[in-house]
Enzyme design. Structure first.
Site, PDB file in Angstrom:
ATOM      1  N   GLY A  23       0.962  -1.219   0.105  1.00  0.00           N
ATOM      2  CA  GLY A  23      -0.172  -0.017  -0.097  1.00  0.00           C
ATOM      3  C   GLY A  23       0.910   1.180  -0.011  1.00  0.00           C
ATOM      4  CB  ALA A  24       0.761   4.261  -2.074  1.00  0.00           C
ATOM      5  NE  ARG A  65       5.299  -2.332  -5.187  1.00  0.00           N
ATOM      6  CZ  ARG A  65       4.024  -2.591  -5.013  1.00  0.00           C
ATOM      7  NH1 ARG A  65       3.537  -2.312  -3.985  1.00  0.00           N
ATOM      8  NH2 ARG A  65       3.121  -2.957  -5.984  1.00  0.00           N
ATOM      9  CB  CYS A 133      -6.392  -3.698  -4.264  1.00  0.00           C
ATOM     10  SG  CYS A 133      -4.664  -4.061  -4.057  1.00  0.00           S
ATOM     11  CB  SER A 135      -6.645   1.485  -0.326  1.00  0.00           C
ATOM     12  OG  SER A 135      -6.943   2.837   0.003  1.00  0.00           O
ATOM     13  CG  ASP A 202      -0.641   2.101  -5.734  1.00  0.00           C
ATOM     14  OD1 ASP A 202      -1.843   1.938  -6.103  1.00  0.00           O
ATOM     15  OD2 ASP A 202       0.237   1.900  -4.820  1.00  0.00           O
ATOM     16  CG  ASN A 212      -5.809   1.858  -7.066  1.00  0.00           C
ATOM     17  OD1 ASN A 212      -4.892   2.012  -6.218  1.00  0.00           O
ATOM     18  ND2 ASN A 212      -6.815   1.134  -7.045  1.00  0.00           N
ATOM     19  CE  LYS A 213      -2.089  -3.853  -6.452  1.00  0.00           C
ATOM     20  NZ  LYS A 213      -0.842  -4.207  -6.942  1.00  0.00           N
ATOM     21  CE  LYS A 238      -1.506   7.109  -1.313  1.00  0.00           C
ATOM     22  NZ  LYS A 238      -2.707   6.424  -1.378  1.00  0.00           N
TER      23      LYS A 238
HETATM   24  P1  RI2 Z   1      -3.191   3.132   0.540  1.00  0.00           P
HETATM   25  C1  RI2 Z   1      -2.023  -0.705  -3.167  1.00  0.00           C
HETATM   26  O1  RI2 Z   1      -0.857  -1.168  -4.101  1.00  0.00           O
HETATM   27  C2  RI2 Z   1      -3.272  -0.740  -4.010  1.00  0.00           C
HETATM   28  O2  RI2 Z   1      -2.987  -0.308  -5.235  1.00  0.00           O
HETATM   29  C3  RI2 Z   1      -4.032   0.361  -3.155  1.00  0.00           C
HETATM   30  O3  RI2 Z   1      -5.221   1.062  -3.761  1.00  0.00           O
HETATM   31  C4  RI2 Z   1      -2.985   1.628  -3.181  1.00  0.00           C
HETATM   32  O4  RI2 Z   1      -1.638   0.638  -2.833  1.00  0.00           O
HETATM   33  C5  RI2 Z   1      -2.907   2.568  -2.038  1.00  0.00           C
HETATM   34  O5  RI2 Z   1      -2.881   2.009  -0.700  1.00  0.00           O
HETATM   35  P2  RI2 Z   1      -0.097  -2.535  -3.676  1.00  0.00           P
HETATM   36  O6  RI2 Z   1       1.043  -1.844  -2.599  1.00  0.00           O
HETATM   37  O7  RI2 Z   1      -2.033   4.205   0.441  1.00  0.00           O
HETATM   38  O8  RI2 Z   1      -0.902  -3.272  -2.976  1.00  0.00           O
HETATM   39  O9  RI2 Z   1      -4.501   3.777   0.569  1.00  0.00           O
HETATM   40  O10 RI2 Z   1       0.728  -3.009  -4.816  1.00  0.00           O
HETATM   41  O11 RI2 Z   1      -2.780   2.046   1.649  1.00  0.00           O
END
Ligand code: RI2
Length: 314
Positions: A23-24, A65, A133, A135, A202, A212-213, A238
């Site tokens: 998560g970002a 990443r 996903c 978030s 993201d 996003n995902k 972001k």
């Molecule tokens: P928050 C995640 O990516 C998802 O795409 C999610 O929507 C985004 O990060 C943002 O997450 P991954 O790390 O910042 O699972 O809201 O590839 O936590």
């Protein structure tokens, strides 16, 4: 490739790359903490070598990443502050880094609080919300809505290939929220039974498009066809400033064995981690400036975080 002295940062970058930190927002927090830790144990004895160490840390963290501007904005800000400081020995240098990071993380927490408050007001009693996903911003909004007394159901996708939907499922159950999991390909079948779609982000581009995902753009297509409003919950942090200069957001491609471990030789597999949802599909972005249109993203970033666009302007 990197000496043992970069241990803290290399360890954190590995955890981020393997999605142990996911998560970002969590990625940004972990990267900032790793940089601070790295500088705590730094052997640099002058300003130039301390800055050199930060630059190497930045390089390692950024490679963990590709599609994470939140992390990049945060690390670049700390690096810029460090470069502007007077050298007064390693201890005070570390204190400066720690202090800068603490202020920044506090800002991140305040941003999240506002997103949670604003977003939760959109969750109506008796409604059905679809998310994709995991978030932490979306989970925060849903938890807040539940605490405020709303009774609603969450439909969540499993999110192939890394199944982050299971993290969302765990959080919903823990919060006592009614949750139903579906496979990603069932999205369209369920869309007509959904009142609102809420996803994270993201990256946000200067045009107001959201990265996003992988699969989010398909969710958005299905939502538009069914006339179901889609909201994005995301910190303005972001925002990717490179997109103002015409660059495309790079989309991370992950190892193919995430899709099919032991796949037959000769078969090509692609595994992009993210896709782009154009702003036409987005009803609103729930951010620290409130609920805004994706069209006004650049103005909002300029107002709230001028340093993202130009650190020397702070
Ligand atoms: P928050 C995640 O990516 C998802 O795409 C999610 O929507 C985004 O990060 C943002 O997450 P991954 O790390 O910042 O699972 O809201 O590839 O936590």
């Amino acid at each position: 490739m990197f000496s043992i002295e970069m241990e803290k940062v290399v360890e954190a970058a590995e955890r981020i790359r393997r999605l142990e930190v996911q998560g970002a927002t969590n990625v940004a927090f972990a990267a900032v903490e790793a940089l601070v830790e790295q500088m705590r144990y730094s052997k640099a004895r002058d300003h130039a070598s301390a800055l050199e160490e930060i630059a190497r840390a930045r390089e390692i963290l950024f490679k963990s990443r590709e599609t994470e501007p939140f992390m990049r904005n945060a690390i670049r800000f700390i690096e810029w502050r460090a470069s502007q400081s007077e050298w007064d020995g390693p201890e005070s240098f570390h204190e400066l880094i720690r202090g800068t990071a603490d202020n920044l993380l506090e800002e991140f927490r305040r941003a999240r609080q506002r997103i949670t408050e604003v977003g939760s007001r959109r969750i109506q009693n008796g409604s059905r919300i679809l998310t994709h996903c995991h978030s932490s911003a979306v989970s925060g909004i849903l938890r807040r809505a539940k605490e405020a007394g709303a009774d609603f159901e969450v439909i969540l996708t499993e999110t192939r290939p890394r199944y982050q939907g299971r993290i969302t499922a765990g959080e919903m159950l823990e919060a006592g929220i009614d949750a139903t999991m579906i496979v990603d390909s069932a999205i369209r079948s369920f869309m007509n039974r959904v009142d609102l779609v809420l996803v994270g982000a993201d990256a946000i581009t200067s045009e107001g498009n959201v990265v996003n995902k992988i699969g989010t753009s398909l969710v958005a297509l299905a939502a538009q066809e069914a006339r179901t409003p889609l909201y994005v919950a995301s910190e303005l942090l972001k925002f990717d400033p490179q997109t103002i200069h015409g660059e495309y957001e790079a989309i991370e491609e992950r190892p193919t064995d995430e899709v099919w471990p032991g796949a037959p030789g000769g078969l090509s597999i692609r595994n992009p981690a993210f896709d782009v949802t154009r702003r036409e599909y987005i009803h609103g972005i729930v951010c620290e400036e409130g609920l805004i249109s994706p069209h006004s993203i650049l103005e909002a970033v300029r107002r709230r975080y001028p340093w993202i666009l130009d650190p020397s302007g702070t």
